[in-house]
Structure formats: C-alpha cells, structure tokens
Design a protein around this motif. Sequence first.
Motif, PDB file in Angstrom:
ATOM      1  N   LEU A 227      -4.518  82.089   5.660  1.00  0.00           N
ATOM      2  CA  LEU A 227      -4.055  81.895   4.296  1.00  0.00           C
ATOM      3  C   LEU A 227      -5.087  82.381   3.284  1.00  0.00           C
ATOM      4  CD1 LEU A 227      -1.653  80.850   2.689  1.00  0.00           C
ATOM      5  CD2 LEU A 227      -2.801  78.633   2.523  1.00  0.00           C
ATOM      6  N   LEU A 228      -6.365  82.283   3.614  1.00  0.00           N
ATOM      7  CA  LEU A 228      -7.398  82.812   2.724  1.00  0.00           C
ATOM      8  C   LEU A 228      -7.202  84.314   2.517  1.00  0.00           C
ATOM      9  CD1 LEU A 228     -11.159  81.946   2.710  1.00  0.00           C
ATOM     10  CD2 LEU A 228     -10.442  84.329   2.610  1.00  0.00           C
ATOM     11  N   LEU A 229      -7.069  85.057   3.616  1.00  0.00           N
ATOM     12  CA  LEU A 229      -6.894  86.506   3.529  1.00  0.00           C
ATOM     13  C   LEU A 229      -5.574  86.848   2.828  1.00  0.00           C
ATOM     14  CD1 LEU A 229      -8.073  87.341   7.145  1.00  0.00           C
ATOM     15  CD2 LEU A 229      -9.293  87.936   5.046  1.00  0.00           C
ATOM     16  N   TRP A 230      -4.533  86.128   3.171  1.00  0.00           N
ATOM     17  CA  TRP A 230      -3.214  86.296   2.572  1.00  0.00           C
ATOM     18  C   TRP A 230      -3.286  86.076   1.061  1.00  0.00           C
ATOM     19  CZ3 TRP A 230       1.335  83.343   5.350  1.00  0.00           C
ATOM     20  CH2 TRP A 230       2.560  83.692   4.781  1.00  0.00           C
ATOM     21  N   SER A 231      -4.027  85.038   0.649  1.00  0.00           N
ATOM     22  CA  SER A 231      -4.086  84.678  -0.766  1.00  0.00           C
ATOM     23  C   SER A 231      -4.925  85.652  -1.580  1.00  0.00           C
ATOM     24  CB  SER A 231      -4.641  83.259  -0.923  1.00  0.00           C
ATOM     25  OG  SER A 231      -3.780  82.318  -0.321  1.00  0.00           O
ATOM     26  N   VAL A 232      -5.903  86.312  -0.954  1.00  0.00           N
ATOM     27  CA  VAL A 232      -6.642  87.355  -1.666  1.00  0.00           C
ATOM     28  C   VAL A 232      -5.660  88.401  -2.189  1.00  0.00           C
ATOM     29  CG1 VAL A 232      -8.277  89.261  -1.426  1.00  0.00           C
ATOM     30  CG2 VAL A 232      -8.831  87.028  -0.453  1.00  0.00           C
ATOM     31  N   TYR A 235      -2.720  86.397  -4.768  1.00  0.00           N
ATOM     32  CA  TYR A 235      -3.126  86.007  -6.115  1.00  0.00           C
ATOM     33  C   TYR A 235      -3.764  87.151  -6.885  1.00  0.00           C
ATOM     34  CZ  TYR A 235      -1.923  81.187  -5.243  1.00  0.00           C
ATOM     35  OH  TYR A 235      -1.227  80.042  -4.985  1.00  0.00           O
ATOM     36  N   GLY A 236      -4.379  88.086  -6.168  1.00  0.00           N
ATOM     37  CA  GLY A 236      -4.811  89.295  -6.852  1.00  0.00           C
ATOM     38  C   GLY A 236      -3.626  90.040  -7.427  1.00  0.00           C
ATOM     39  N   PHE A 237      -2.540  90.059  -6.666  1.00  0.00           N
ATOM     40  CA  PHE A 237      -1.300  90.704  -7.120  1.00  0.00           C
ATOM     41  C   PHE A 237      -0.716  89.968  -8.326  1.00  0.00           C
ATOM     42  CE2 PHE A 237       3.301  91.257  -6.946  1.00  0.00           C
ATOM     43  CZ  PHE A 237       3.436  92.618  -6.768  1.00  0.00           C
ATOM     44  N   ILE A 238      -0.614  88.635  -8.226  1.00  0.00           N
ATOM     45  CA  ILE A 238       0.012  87.845  -9.285  1.00  0.00           C
ATOM     46  C   ILE A 238      -0.775  87.929 -10.593  1.00  0.00           C
ATOM     47  CG2 ILE A 238       0.520  85.467 -10.009  1.00  0.00           C
ATOM     48  CD1 ILE A 238       1.152  84.956  -6.977  1.00  0.00           C
ATOM     49  N   MET A 239      -2.092  87.723 -10.503  1.00  0.00           N
ATOM     50  CA  MET A 239      -2.898  87.628 -11.714  1.00  0.00           C
ATOM     51  C   MET A 239      -2.996  88.950 -12.455  1.00  0.00           C
ATOM     52  SD  MET A 239      -3.736  84.489 -12.106  1.00  0.00           S
ATOM     53  CE  MET A 239      -4.932  84.674 -13.408  1.00  0.00           C
ATOM     54  N   TRP A 240      -3.015  90.060 -11.688  1.00  0.00           N
ATOM     55  CA  TRP A 240      -3.270  91.349 -12.329  1.00  0.00           C
ATOM     56  C   TRP A 240      -2.055  92.256 -12.377  1.00  0.00           C
ATOM     57  CZ3 TRP A 240      -7.404  91.632 -15.189  1.00  0.00           C
ATOM     58  CH2 TRP A 240      -8.454  90.748 -14.930  1.00  0.00           C
ATOM     59  N   LEU A 241      -0.895  91.770 -11.883  1.00  0.00           N
ATOM     60  CA  LEU A 241       0.309  92.592 -11.911  1.00  0.00           C
ATOM     61  C   LEU A 241       0.682  93.047 -13.322  1.00  0.00           C
ATOM     62  CD1 LEU A 241       2.786  93.857 -10.517  1.00  0.00           C
ATOM     63  CD2 LEU A 241       3.931  91.628 -10.719  1.00  0.00           C
ATOM     64  N   PRO A 242       0.729  92.157 -14.338  1.00  0.00           N
ATOM     65  CA  PRO A 242       1.080  92.642 -15.683  1.00  0.00           C
ATOM     66  C   PRO A 242       0.132  93.721 -16.192  1.00  0.00           C
ATOM     67  CG  PRO A 242       1.184  90.244 -15.597  1.00  0.00           C
ATOM     68  CD  PRO A 242       0.527  90.695 -14.322  1.00  0.00           C
ATOM     69  N   ASP A 243      -1.174  93.533 -15.932  1.00  0.00           N
ATOM     70  CA  ASP A 243      -2.148  94.521 -16.402  1.00  0.00           C
ATOM     71  C   ASP A 243      -1.988  95.842 -15.652  1.00  0.00           C
ATOM     72  OD1 ASP A 243      -4.389  94.899 -18.238  1.00  0.00           O
ATOM     73  OD2 ASP A 243      -5.596  95.169 -16.433  1.00  0.00           O
ATOM     74  N   LEU A 357      -9.368  79.244  -2.177  1.00  0.00           N
ATOM     75  CA  LEU A 357     -10.572  80.070  -2.169  1.00  0.00           C
ATOM     76  C   LEU A 357     -10.202  81.547  -2.120  1.00  0.00           C
ATOM     77  CD1 LEU A 357     -13.651  80.264  -2.061  1.00  0.00           C
ATOM     78  CD2 LEU A 357     -13.512  80.041   0.435  1.00  0.00           C
ATOM     79  N   GLY A 358      -9.168  81.866  -1.344  1.00  0.00           N
ATOM     80  CA  GLY A 358      -8.680  83.245  -1.321  1.00  0.00           C
ATOM     81  C   GLY A 358      -8.141  83.673  -2.672  1.00  0.00           C
ATOM     82  N   GLY A 359      -7.508  82.726  -3.395  1.00  0.00           N
ATOM     83  CA  GLY A 359      -7.039  83.037  -4.746  1.00  0.00           C
ATOM     84  C   GLY A 359      -8.179  83.351  -5.685  1.00  0.00           C
ATOM     85  N   PHE A 360      -9.273  82.572  -5.578  1.00  0.00           N
ATOM     86  CA  PHE A 360     -10.468  82.829  -6.379  1.00  0.00           C
ATOM     87  C   PHE A 360     -11.023  84.226  -6.078  1.00  0.00           C
ATOM     88  CE2 PHE A 360     -15.142  82.875  -6.443  1.00  0.00           C
ATOM     89  CZ  PHE A 360     -15.377  82.612  -7.780  1.00  0.00           C
ATOM     90  N   LEU A 361     -11.163  84.521  -4.782  1.00  0.00           N
ATOM     91  CA  LEU A 361     -11.706  85.827  -4.398  1.00  0.00           C
ATOM     92  C   LEU A 361     -10.757  86.955  -4.783  1.00  0.00           C
ATOM     93  CD1 LEU A 361     -13.065  84.910  -0.840  1.00  0.00           C
ATOM     94  CD2 LEU A 361     -14.411  85.300  -2.916  1.00  0.00           C
ATOM     95  N   GLY A 362      -9.442  86.722  -4.603  1.00  0.00           N
ATOM     96  CA  GLY A 362      -8.483  87.774  -4.900  1.00  0.00           C
ATOM     97  C   GLY A 362      -8.434  88.128  -6.370  1.00  0.00           C
ATOM     98  N   SER A 363      -8.379  87.101  -7.233  1.00  0.00           N
ATOM     99  CA  SER A 363      -8.316  87.396  -8.659  1.00  0.00           C
ATOM    100  C   SER A 363      -9.603  88.051  -9.145  1.00  0.00           C
ATOM    101  CB  SER A 363      -8.033  86.117  -9.453  1.00  0.00           C
ATOM    102  OG  SER A 363      -9.017  85.144  -9.195  1.00  0.00           O
ATOM    103  N   TRP A 364     -10.743  87.666  -8.546  1.00  0.00           N
ATOM    104  CA  TRP A 364     -12.016  88.285  -8.938  1.00  0.00           C
ATOM    105  C   TRP A 364     -12.142  89.702  -8.385  1.00  0.00           C
ATOM    106  CZ3 TRP A 364     -16.370  90.079  -6.323  1.00  0.00           C
ATOM    107  CH2 TRP A 364     -17.463  90.391  -7.160  1.00  0.00           C
TER     108      TRP A 364
END
Length: 420
Positions: A227-232, A235-243, A357-364
């Motif tokens: 789930l950590l790898l999956w969430s990278v 959540y990277g996709f979700i947070m930065w998709l609009p941009d 934690l994967g969400g934190f890493l993914g968005s960063w």
Amino acid sequence: MPIVFITYSLAYLDRTNYGFGAAAGLNESLGISPNRAALLSSLFFLGYFAFQVPAASYARRHSPTKMIFGCILGWGVLASLTGVINSFWLLAADRFLLGSMESLIVPAMLILLTHWFSKDERSRANTYLILGNPATVLWMSVITGYLIAQFGWRDVFIIEGLPSVLWAFVWLATMSDGPKQARWLSDEDRAELDALLNREQRDIAPASTGIWATLADRRVMSLSLQLLLWSVTAYGFIMWLPDIIHHGGAQSMGHTGLLAAGPYAGSIVLMIAVSIISDRFHIRKHIVWPLLLASALFFLISFLVAGQSFAVAYACMVIGCACMQAPLGPFFAIPADILPRETAGVAMGIINSAGALGGFLGSWIIGYIQARTHSLGASFAAMSLFIFAAAVLMALFDGRPSGHRHKTRALPPAHPVSLS
C-alpha cells in the motif's frame, strides 16, 4: 452505507481541493516557492501517517462512531481555515493538523464495517466506502473548478469546509458501532448477524492482538509495503492531477476541472464491478495484482506519448487511474479474511499508516518532479514504477487465513478453497 459514503466523501473533498487551490494561484498569492509547495502538499500525509495505528487501537477498544464525530468537526474547521491563513508556516501547521484529524477515519471506518458485514459482502462494503474517493474527486473537480473561477480559491476553501461541520451531527444521530446498538434492526436480525460474524471468526486461528506482534506478521508487513508503493502513485496522481492537466493542455480552471473528473468517472464503474466479482468468487489477491500491473502499463504509455499527444496521454491516464482505484475494496478485505477480528483492526491501522506514508512521499516526489522538469511524462514514468512494484509484491503474497498453512500440512482438506 450511504452515511459512511457521504462522510468519507466530505473528508476527501477537504483533503484534495488543495490541488485546485495550488493550480489556481495559492502558491503565488502567498509567495511559496515550488520546493516549499511540494513540502506543503505532503505535510497533510505526514499528519495522516502519525496517528493511524493509535486510531485503530482506540477504535477497536472504544466507540469508532464517537471518535469519527470529533474528527468530522475538526477537519471541517481546519479545511475552512485554509482559505483564511496568509502565512506559510501557519498553512503548514493547518495541513499537518488536517491530516491528523483525517488519519482517524479510515481505520475506524474499516473496523466499523467488520462489525457489520460478512465475508460475502466485505469487498463491496469496503468499495462503497472507498468510492468516496473517486466519486468525490469526480464532482469536486467540476464544482471546485467552477467555484474558483467565480469566487477565487480562498472562498472555495471556506465554502467547502462548512458542510463537514454540519454533517458531524447527522453522523452522531444516525450511526451505531454494531448491530447490537442499531435501533432500526429487530432482535432476530441482530442475533442472526452476530451469529454469522462469530461463525466466520471461528474459522480463523487466534493471534496476538498487540501492536508489536501484529507488526511482526510478515503478511501485515507485505500488505503495508504494497500500500505504501501503491499510495506513492495514487496520492501523487490525486494531488498534482489538476496542475498536470492545467499545464499539459487545459485552457482554463473550468476546463481543468472537467478533464480532472474523467479518470474518476471510469474508476467508479470499475470499482463496483471488481468488488462484486471479488465477493461472488472470493477472489482477493488474483484480482488485485493484474489491475495494478495494468495501471502501471497505462501510466507508462502516458509517459511515452506525452510529448506527442496530450489527448492520448490523457486517455491512458484515465484507464491507468481506473485500474489503480478498482482493487482497493478487495485489498482492504484481505486483513479481515486472514486475521482474527481483534488483530485485523490493528493490522488495518498499520497498513493504512504505511499508505499514508506513501501519500506523503508521493505528493512530495511527484511535486518535486513537476517543479524540476515541468514534464507530464516524467511524473507518470515515476508513478508507473511505484505501482508496478506493488503489483509484483501482491502477486507473490500468501493470502491464506491464520492457521490455514499449519492445518493443511497435518490433514489436507478434501476440497481446498483459497481465499487469496
């Protein structure tokens, strides 16, 4: 389930509308550099990571419904404050605290659902909870893009935070921790449901309920890393998709909102279909990893064609997102299928903590790549690698219940049934 769905939908609204604020000029208005912007977007997940396991432990021992009530109030206020704050450090603290409030909801909700739904319904119940993710992003993308165009990003944060404050009291008035507390069930229905859930528990070998003992379980650690790898990627996709869309091909924030809704429309249909198949045939592992592998493939294709055609890259983005979201219901059904109820609650907190934690890493990570390369392709190349690794780990995962392996060595069953 409608109450659960709406609650998680409001949580997701207050979590993901930050990406629209960033695309609409939040960083420029507050003088935030690209590197600080990446850190700011990821601080939510640092707070989200910190309290997952304590939340699961508390919800297992006490009342998950009352804990969720306080969280709904808290995140509604903090989400609205995002539109008022003018300081980077105050905004950083607000995002961290918002993540802390929302960290309690997923483990508490998953534990709550194990008190209500049997193995034949669990994947669908989890999916209807998690549908709050794509369904919210679907309508939020359209409405938030329009509202920002009309009122500006500050007013939108305030407007979209207030419904959570009101909804908290609806939640408290309508939800109960289990069948025994449900006034709308008859005595016969309560007894029948309790008996069914208890029978399922007898088929799973006892295990220690402590945090450290659960951490030592290799299956829990494997699911956590997956789930950590999956969430990278997720959540990277979700947070930065609009941009990504705004700089890749959209002409306005309204157009960006419409395009950002596309990936999640496809996700909703596929998530429901996958959960039905998973419950009907008791398939968990072998429905999760092929979809993750397909997601990695389509994100990779999006990377390869991004420089030639935004339209093709966007189409691959839609399919990749749908395949990434679809197996979440079966995935979160695995801990309750293979572990006793008391241990499964702690395990889901640990697993979801790794996802945070994967969400934190993914968005960063994705934010950093965007800031350095300004490249749609580079972002999706990175996302495809992380979710490919999650697919490989799930393909190798042993998803049999506790005690199953020992029993099969001593006396092989005449008709073995795999729940993996």
